[in-house]
Write a protein that holds these residues in place. Structure first.
Motif, PDB file in Angstrom:
ATOM      1  N   CYS A   1       0.824  -1.210   0.000  1.00 47.39           N
ATOM      2  CA  CYS A   1       0.000   0.000   0.000  1.00 47.39           C
ATOM      3  C   CYS A   1       0.858   1.260   0.000  1.00 47.39           C
ATOM      4  O   CYS A   1       0.501   2.264  -0.613  1.00 47.39           O
ATOM      5  N   ARG A   2       1.991   1.205   0.670  1.00 47.75           N
ATOM      6  CA  ARG A   2       2.904   2.348   0.706  1.00 47.75           C
ATOM      7  C   ARG A   2       3.693   2.488  -0.596  1.00 47.75           C
ATOM      8  O   ARG A   2       3.834   3.593  -1.125  1.00 47.75           O
ATOM      9  N   ASP A   3       4.185   1.371  -1.132  1.00 44.78           N
ATOM     10  CA  ASP A   3       5.143   1.417  -2.236  1.00 44.78           C
ATOM     11  C   ASP A   3       4.523   1.378  -3.626  1.00 44.78           C
ATOM     12  O   ASP A   3       5.178   1.779  -4.593  1.00 44.78           O
ATOM     13  N   GLU A   4       3.299   0.893  -3.755  1.00 40.57           N
ATOM     14  CA  GLU A   4       2.637   0.810  -5.060  1.00 40.57           C
ATOM     15  C   GLU A   4       2.295   2.222  -5.535  1.00 40.57           C
ATOM     16  O   GLU A   4       1.532   2.936  -4.873  1.00 40.57           O
ATOM     17  N   PRO A   5       2.841   2.663  -6.677  1.00 39.78           N
ATOM     18  CA  PRO A   5       2.595   4.038  -7.148  1.00 39.78           C
ATOM     19  C   PRO A   5       1.113   4.395  -7.304  1.00 39.78           C
ATOM     20  O   PRO A   5       0.729   5.536  -7.044  1.00 39.78           O
ATOM     21  N   ALA A   6       0.285   3.441  -7.688  1.00 38.61           N
ATOM     22  CA  ALA A   6      -1.133   3.732  -7.871  1.00 38.61           C
ATOM     23  C   ALA A   6      -1.843   3.973  -6.527  1.00 38.61           C
ATOM     24  O   ALA A   6      -2.903   4.594  -6.491  1.00 38.61           O
ATOM     25  N   LEU A   7      -1.249   3.507  -5.437  1.00 37.14           N
ATOM     26  CA  LEU A   7      -1.837   3.696  -4.116  1.00 37.14           C
ATOM     27  C   LEU A   7      -1.127   4.813  -3.348  1.00 37.14           C
ATOM     28  O   LEU A   7      -1.756   5.749  -2.884  1.00 37.14           O
ATOM     29  N   ALA A   8       0.195   4.666  -3.163  1.00 39.74           N
ATOM     30  CA  ALA A   8       1.036   5.665  -2.495  1.00 39.74           C
ATOM     31  C   ALA A   8       0.467   6.118  -1.147  1.00 39.74           C
ATOM     32  O   ALA A   8       0.444   7.299  -0.841  1.00 39.74           O
ATOM     33  N   PHE A   9       0.021   5.150  -0.334  1.00 36.26           N
ATOM     34  CA  PHE A   9      -0.456   5.501   1.014  1.00 36.26           C
ATOM     35  C   PHE A   9       0.709   6.111   1.783  1.00 36.26           C
ATOM     36  O   PHE A   9       1.802   5.568   1.796  1.00 36.26           O
ATOM     37  N   ASP A  10       0.480   7.209   2.465  1.00 35.70           N
ATOM     38  CA  ASP A  10       1.562   7.844   3.208  1.00 35.70           C
ATOM     39  C   ASP A  10       1.218   8.105   4.672  1.00 35.70           C
ATOM     40  O   ASP A  10       1.958   8.788   5.380  1.00 35.70           O
ATOM     41  N   LEU A  11       0.094   7.558   5.147  1.00 30.17           N
ATOM     42  CA  LEU A  11      -0.298   7.738   6.539  1.00 30.17           C
ATOM     43  C   LEU A  11      -1.073   6.520   7.018  1.00 30.17           C
ATOM     44  O   LEU A  11      -2.117   6.179   6.453  1.00 30.17           O
ATOM     45  N   LEU A  12      -0.550   5.842   8.034  1.00 28.76           N
ATOM     46  CA  LEU A  12      -1.265   4.733   8.658  1.00 28.76           C
ATOM     47  C   LEU A  12      -2.100   5.319   9.783  1.00 28.76           C
ATOM     48  O   LEU A  12      -1.568   5.861  10.749  1.00 28.76           O
ATOM     49  N   VAL A  13      -3.414   5.234   9.655  1.00 27.39           N
ATOM     50  CA  VAL A  13      -4.310   5.848  10.624  1.00 27.39           C
ATOM     51  C   VAL A  13      -4.657   4.895  11.753  1.00 27.39           C
ATOM     52  O   VAL A  13      -4.711   5.280  12.910  1.00 27.39           O
ATOM     53  N   ASP A  14      -4.888   3.626  11.442  1.00 30.50           N
ATOM     54  CA  ASP A  14      -5.379   2.718  12.470  1.00 30.50           C
ATOM     55  C   ASP A  14      -4.964   1.296  12.147  1.00 30.50           C
ATOM     56  O   ASP A  14      -5.058   0.853  11.012  1.00 30.50           O
ATOM     57  N   ILE A  15      -4.492   0.599  13.160  1.00 26.08           N
ATOM     58  CA  ILE A  15      -4.257  -0.834  13.056  1.00 26.08           C
ATOM     59  C   ILE A  15      -4.721  -1.431  14.382  1.00 26.08           C
ATOM     60  O   ILE A  15      -4.412  -0.908  15.448  1.00 26.08           O
ATOM     61  N   THR A  16      -5.531  -2.463  14.305  1.00 23.49           N
ATOM     62  CA  THR A  16      -6.088  -3.061  15.514  1.00 23.49           C
ATOM     63  C   THR A  16      -5.923  -4.569  15.485  1.00 23.49           C
ATOM     64  O   THR A  16      -5.590  -5.147  14.454  1.00 23.49           O
ATOM     65  N   ALA A  17      -6.181  -5.188  16.608  1.00 23.14           N
ATOM     66  CA  ALA A  17      -6.123  -6.644  16.712  1.00 23.14           C
ATOM     67  C   ALA A  17      -7.170  -7.095  17.722  1.00 23.14           C
ATOM     68  O   ALA A  17      -7.574  -6.331  18.595  1.00 23.14           O
ATOM     69  N   VAL A  18      -7.590  -8.338  17.593  1.00 23.62           N
ATOM     70  CA  VAL A  18      -8.545  -8.927  18.529  1.00 23.62           C
ATOM     71  C   VAL A  18      -7.978 -10.259  18.978  1.00 23.62           C
ATOM     72  O   VAL A  18      -7.531 -11.061  18.167  1.00 23.62           O
ATOM     73  N   ASP A  19      -7.973 -10.491  20.287  1.00 26.05           N
ATOM     74  CA  ASP A  19      -7.509 -11.751  20.850  1.00 26.05           C
ATOM     75  C   ASP A  19      -8.737 -12.609  21.151  1.00 26.05           C
ATOM     76  O   ASP A  19      -9.473 -12.347  22.093  1.00 26.05           O
ATOM     77  N   TYR A  20      -8.951 -13.629  20.345  1.00 27.60           N
ATOM     78  CA  TYR A  20     -10.097 -14.526  20.527  1.00 27.60           C
ATOM     79  C   TYR A  20      -9.736 -15.744  21.379  1.00 27.60           C
ATOM     80  O   TYR A  20     -10.518 -16.674  21.468  1.00 27.60           O
ATOM     81  N   LEU A  21      -8.566 -15.755  21.994  1.00 28.59           N
ATOM     82  CA  LEU A  21      -8.115 -16.938  22.719  1.00 28.59           C
ATOM     83  C   LEU A  21      -9.123 -17.381  23.779  1.00 28.59           C
ATOM     84  O   LEU A  21      -9.396 -18.562  23.934  1.00 28.59           O
ATOM     85  N   ARG A  22      -9.723 -16.430  24.506  1.00 30.91           N
ATOM     86  CA  ARG A  22     -10.687 -16.795  25.540  1.00 30.91           C
ATOM     87  C   ARG A  22     -12.104 -16.335  25.200  1.00 30.91           C
ATOM     88  O   ARG A  22     -12.948 -16.220  26.070  1.00 30.91           O
ATOM     89  N   PHE A  23     -12.360 -16.060  23.946  1.00 33.13           N
ATOM     90  CA  PHE A  23     -13.678 -15.615  23.486  1.00 33.13           C
ATOM     91  C   PHE A  23     -14.642 -16.786  23.595  1.00 33.13           C
ATOM     92  O   PHE A  23     -14.338 -17.899  23.174  1.00 33.13           O
ATOM     93  N   PRO A  24     -15.842 -16.571  24.184  1.00 32.41           N
ATOM     94  CA  PRO A  24     -16.815 -17.662  24.330  1.00 32.41           C
ATOM     95  C   PRO A  24     -17.082 -18.353  22.979  1.00 32.41           C
ATOM     96  O   PRO A  24     -17.326 -17.703  21.967  1.00 32.41           O
ATOM     97  N   GLY A  25     -17.000 -19.661  22.979  1.00 32.94           N
ATOM     98  CA  GLY A  25     -17.242 -20.428  21.773  1.00 32.94           C
ATOM     99  C   GLY A  25     -15.983 -20.658  20.940  1.00 32.94           C
ATOM    100  O   GLY A  25     -16.016 -21.351  19.941  1.00 32.94           O
ATOM    101  N   ARG A  26     -14.860 -20.052  21.318  1.00 30.79           N
ATOM    102  CA  ARG A  26     -13.615 -20.205  20.570  1.00 30.79           C
ATOM    103  C   ARG A  26     -12.587 -21.052  21.311  1.00 30.79           C
ATOM    104  O   ARG A  26     -11.435 -21.091  20.929  1.00 30.79           O
ATOM    105  N   GLU A  27     -13.011 -21.713  22.390  1.00 25.38           N
ATOM    106  CA  GLU A  27     -12.058 -22.488  23.173  1.00 25.38           C
ATOM    107  C   GLU A  27     -11.464 -23.617  22.358  1.00 25.38           C
ATOM    108  O   GLU A  27     -12.071 -24.198  21.534  1.00 25.38           O
TER     109      GLU A  27
END
Length: 70
Positions: free
Chosen positions: A44-70
């Motif tokens: 996304c940063r290096d592709e000339p057609a995209l040239a993204f220059d600002l990362l606004v948000d990156i998130t993650a979710v830990d489902y290790l103890r999520f109900p139904g995911r044991e």
């Protein structure tokens, strides 16, 4: 390039590393595998057609103890 086109391009380029995409109220989102995140972000940063220059948000979710995911 608009959001749906960018998401489609990421899916074509990275295949299974893009776990899913969605658009909610104009916010275009790609859900990435942990192993593919750096490659997709670099593209996304290096592709000339995209040239993204600002990362606004990156998130993650830990489902290790999520109900139904044991």
């Amino acid at each position: 390039m608009d959001g749906p086109t960018i998401l489609a391009r990421l899916g074509e380029r990275f295949g299974t590393q893009v776990l899913g995409t969605h658009d909610y109220r104009g916010d275009h989102t790609a859900v990435l595998s942990r192993d593919g995140a750096l490659a997709v972000l670099a593209f996304c940063r290096d592709e000339p057609a995209l040239a993204f220059d600002l990362l606004v948000d990156i998130t993650a979710v830990d489902y290790l103890r999520f109900p139904g995911r044991e």
